[in-house]
Write a protein that holds these residues in place. Sequence first.
Motif, mmCIF file in Angstrom:
data_model
loop_
_atom_site.group_PDB
_atom_site.id
_atom_site.type_symbol
_atom_site.label_atom_id
_atom_site.label_comp_id
_atom_site.label_asym_id
_atom_site.label_seq_id
_atom_site.Cartn_x
_atom_site.Cartn_y
_atom_site.Cartn_z
ATOM 1 N N ALA A 150 0.826 -1.206 0.000
ATOM 2 C CA ALA A 150 0.000 0.000 0.000
ATOM 3 C C ALA A 150 0.862 1.258 0.000
ATOM 4 C CB ALA A 150 -0.928 -0.009 1.212
ATOM 5 N N SER A 151 1.986 1.235 0.693
ATOM 6 C CA SER A 151 2.871 2.401 0.722
ATOM 7 C C SER A 151 3.494 2.656 -0.649
ATOM 8 C CB SER A 151 3.963 2.198 1.771
ATOM 9 O OG SER A 151 3.405 2.049 3.057
ATOM 10 N N ALA A 200 0.792 3.999 -2.947
ATOM 11 C CA ALA A 200 0.475 5.397 -2.650
ATOM 12 C C ALA A 200 1.531 6.338 -3.220
ATOM 13 C CB ALA A 200 0.341 5.585 -1.137
ATOM 14 N N GLU A 250 -5.374 3.271 -8.643
ATOM 15 C CA GLU A 250 -5.139 4.350 -7.688
ATOM 16 C C GLU A 250 -4.593 5.602 -8.381
ATOM 17 O OE1 GLU A 250 -6.563 3.495 -5.153
ATOM 18 O OE2 GLU A 250 -6.528 1.360 -5.554
ATOM 19 N N TRP A 285 -3.659 5.027 -0.497
ATOM 20 C CA TRP A 285 -3.104 4.057 0.453
ATOM 21 C C TRP A 285 -4.212 3.192 1.048
ATOM 22 C CZ3 TRP A 285 -3.533 2.510 5.460
ATOM 23 C CH2 TRP A 285 -2.474 1.758 5.998
#
Length: 272
Positions: free
Chosen positions: A73-74, A77, A146, A200
């Motif tokens: 997720a980091s 992001a 994203e 994130w």
Amino acid sequence: MKRGPATGALGLIYALTVLFLLLPLAVGVAYAFNTGMMGKQVTRFTGLTLAWFPAAWNDLSLRRAVWASLVSASWVAVLSLAVGAMLGHAMVRHPSVTVRRVLSGLSYALLIVPESVLGVSLLLFYSETGVPLGMATLVAGITPVEIAVVALIVRARLLTLDPAIEAAAADLGAGPLRVLWLIVLPQLAPALAAAGVMAWTFAFDNVVIASFLATPQVSTLAVYLYGSLHYGPSPAVFAAAAAVFGVTLVALCLCLVLLARARSLGKPARAL
């Protein structure tokens, strides 16, 4: 303004819809505090306990899944914020109308395409090209969606900015990069922060694409929780799910605060 029966009916339908959506979450959180029976979760409450939260922390496979979710997720992001910010800026500031429309269409297409179709396509692509599955392929699979989320948030913020301020800075001798760094980015900061938090959060909770690209060595928490349901989950799984829900709720609240700040900063610009 007088409210009629239709308004009351719509309010009741809305309340029932919200209750239908939130009730399963409340039940899942409640089961995190259920004692269970013989190390398994049961449908009836057998007592209240907090023991399942440390049990979830001490579960090595669960901790690995949490770590994989945090790392993926980091990375998602960071990458989506870098690319999505440039894409959102081009969707508003590019001189060609055709380019702006094409970029907007591509961004919306990424959101419209079902994640199951995207996951299957990525899995087939990696299989045919011989690319081994791992953290890099997982991040690459989740990032495009994203990027679209970040781009649309940045685009919405840029539309509220007054281009005359940028033109005035350019008339005073500032180059394009200086205008971007000193004029545009400070005004975009709340929107960028909100977009990063949202990217994130969505990446951390992604289960559809991650379920296709996960491996025994790299499996996210969402995939772990979903897989555990097939084998009679222990209450520790519900405790982990409750903790994830809490983290997600805090992140979304932070995102709402940042978006509200971005809107408040945009009001003076619209008034000029």
